[in-house]
Design an enzyme around this catalytic site. Sequence first.
Site, PDB file in Angstrom:
ATOM      1  N   ASP A  14       0.861  -1.182   0.000  1.00 29.53           N
ATOM      2  CA  ASP A  14       0.000   0.000   0.000  1.00 29.53           C
ATOM      3  C   ASP A  14       0.897   1.231   0.000  1.00 29.53           C
ATOM      4  O   ASP A  14       1.934   1.233   0.663  1.00 29.53           O
ATOM      5  CB  ASP A  14      -0.892  -0.018   1.252  1.00 29.53           C
ATOM      6  CG  ASP A  14      -2.124   0.860   1.123  1.00 29.53           C
ATOM      7  OD1 ASP A  14      -1.957   2.069   0.826  1.00 29.53           O
ATOM      8  OD2 ASP A  14      -3.233   0.352   1.334  1.00 29.53           O
ATOM      9  N   ASN A  15       0.506   2.265  -0.730  1.00 29.42           N
ATOM     10  CA  ASN A  15       1.304   3.495  -0.726  1.00 29.42           C
ATOM     11  C   ASN A  15       0.769   4.517   0.273  1.00 29.42           C
ATOM     12  O   ASN A  15       1.302   5.617   0.375  1.00 29.42           O
ATOM     13  CB  ASN A  15       1.402   4.100  -2.130  1.00 29.42           C
ATOM     14  CG  ASN A  15       0.098   4.660  -2.642  1.00 29.42           C
ATOM     15  OD1 ASN A  15      -0.927   4.656  -1.956  1.00 29.42           O
ATOM     16  ND2 ASN A  15       0.123   5.149  -3.870  1.00 29.42           N
ATOM     17  N   LEU A  16      -0.280   4.157   0.991  1.00 25.09           N
ATOM     18  CA  LEU A  16      -0.885   4.984   2.042  1.00 25.09           C
ATOM     19  C   LEU A  16      -1.518   6.277   1.509  1.00 25.09           C
ATOM     20  O   LEU A  16      -1.742   7.207   2.269  1.00 25.09           O
ATOM     21  CB  LEU A  16       0.124   5.291   3.156  1.00 25.09           C
ATOM     22  CG  LEU A  16       0.749   4.069   3.840  1.00 25.09           C
ATOM     23  CD1 LEU A  16       1.802   4.497   4.847  1.00 25.09           C
ATOM     24  CD2 LEU A  16      -0.321   3.207   4.492  1.00 25.09           C
ATOM     25  N   ASN A  51      -4.605   6.486   0.278  1.00 29.37           N
ATOM     26  CA  ASN A  51      -6.017   6.463   0.685  1.00 29.37           C
ATOM     27  C   ASN A  51      -6.224   5.633   1.938  1.00 29.37           C
ATOM     28  O   ASN A  51      -7.286   5.051   2.142  1.00 29.37           O
ATOM     29  CB  ASN A  51      -6.896   5.895  -0.442  1.00 29.37           C
ATOM     30  CG  ASN A  51      -7.044   6.840  -1.603  1.00 29.37           C
ATOM     31  OD1 ASN A  51      -7.215   8.040  -1.416  1.00 29.37           O
ATOM     32  ND2 ASN A  51      -6.971   6.302  -2.810  1.00 29.37           N
ATOM     33  N   PHE A  97      -6.639  -4.271  -4.952  1.00 31.78           N
ATOM     34  CA  PHE A  97      -7.547  -3.198  -4.546  1.00 31.78           C
ATOM     35  C   PHE A  97      -6.947  -1.815  -4.784  1.00 31.78           C
ATOM     36  O   PHE A  97      -7.638  -0.813  -4.635  1.00 31.78           O
ATOM     37  CB  PHE A  97      -7.871  -3.299  -3.044  1.00 31.78           C
ATOM     38  CG  PHE A  97      -8.688  -4.482  -2.648  1.00 31.78           C
ATOM     39  CD1 PHE A  97      -9.999  -4.627  -3.077  1.00 31.78           C
ATOM     40  CD2 PHE A  97      -8.159  -5.445  -1.801  1.00 31.78           C
ATOM     41  CE1 PHE A  97     -10.760  -5.713  -2.675  1.00 31.78           C
ATOM     42  CE2 PHE A  97      -8.917  -6.535  -1.393  1.00 31.78           C
ATOM     43  CZ  PHE A  97     -10.217  -6.670  -1.839  1.00 31.78           C
ATOM     44  N   SER A 101     -15.469  -1.729  -9.819  1.00 32.61           N
ATOM     45  CA  SER A 101     -16.602  -0.927  -9.378  1.00 32.61           C
ATOM     46  C   SER A 101     -17.719  -1.072 -10.395  1.00 32.61           C
ATOM     47  O   SER A 101     -17.460  -1.233 -11.587  1.00 32.61           O
ATOM     48  CB  SER A 101     -16.159   0.544  -9.290  1.00 32.61           C
ATOM     49  OG  SER A 101     -17.268   1.391  -9.257  1.00 32.61           O
ATOM     50  N   TYR A 127     -12.593   7.580 -13.853  1.00 27.44           N
ATOM     51  CA  TYR A 127     -12.608   6.483 -12.889  1.00 27.44           C
ATOM     52  C   TYR A 127     -13.323   5.275 -13.462  1.00 27.44           C
ATOM     53  O   TYR A 127     -12.845   4.144 -13.347  1.00 27.44           O
ATOM     54  CB  TYR A 127     -13.276   6.927 -11.576  1.00 27.44           C
ATOM     55  CG  TYR A 127     -13.466   5.786 -10.593  1.00 27.44           C
ATOM     56  CD1 TYR A 127     -12.383   5.202  -9.969  1.00 27.44           C
ATOM     57  CD2 TYR A 127     -14.736   5.294 -10.310  1.00 27.44           C
ATOM     58  CE1 TYR A 127     -12.554   4.156  -9.072  1.00 27.44           C
ATOM     59  CE2 TYR A 127     -14.908   4.256  -9.420  1.00 27.44           C
ATOM     60  CZ  TYR A 127     -13.823   3.687  -8.805  1.00 27.44           C
ATOM     61  OH  TYR A 127     -13.988   2.652  -7.933  1.00 27.44           O
TER      62      TYR A 127
END
Length: 152
Positions: free
Chosen positions: A33-35, A37, A82, A126, A151
């Site tokens: 994770d790149n943090l 979000n 994700f 989504s 998106y």
Amino acid sequence: MNKSILVTGGLGYIGSHTVVDLITKGYKVTIVDNLSNSRIEILSNIEKITGILPDFIQANLIDYSKIENIFSTNNFDTVIHFAAFLFVDESVEKPLDYYENNLISLINVLKAMKQNKVEKIIFSSSCTVYGNPVSFPVTEETPITKASSPYG
């Protein structure tokens, strides 16, 4: 069981809940994770809930050398992807950021998977990909219409 799963975006809302479920079912989980979000504190929350601290790597998936290194130094059975930017309005304001992050990161993960012979992926998407559906509920059989945002 002890299958090893890479969860990209694993400290986000859906990712972290998935990680908890995987750990409680006996899977070995590595989170990337790149943090952007999410918050690092989620990692300790996962440990409090499961009693296990999953491996965590802070990395941006648009950096192919980092993702290739992650794959070449681990032995994953499956990837659950994700990691993506997720705000429709923001995607309209910053479409190139969304295309770069959401597409290039996925392409990099797929390339690293192929290079390291990881054949299973679960891709989180989504229902936005269905555009403005003409009927509800949206199912896999719902016709896909033109996306209404970068998106989508």
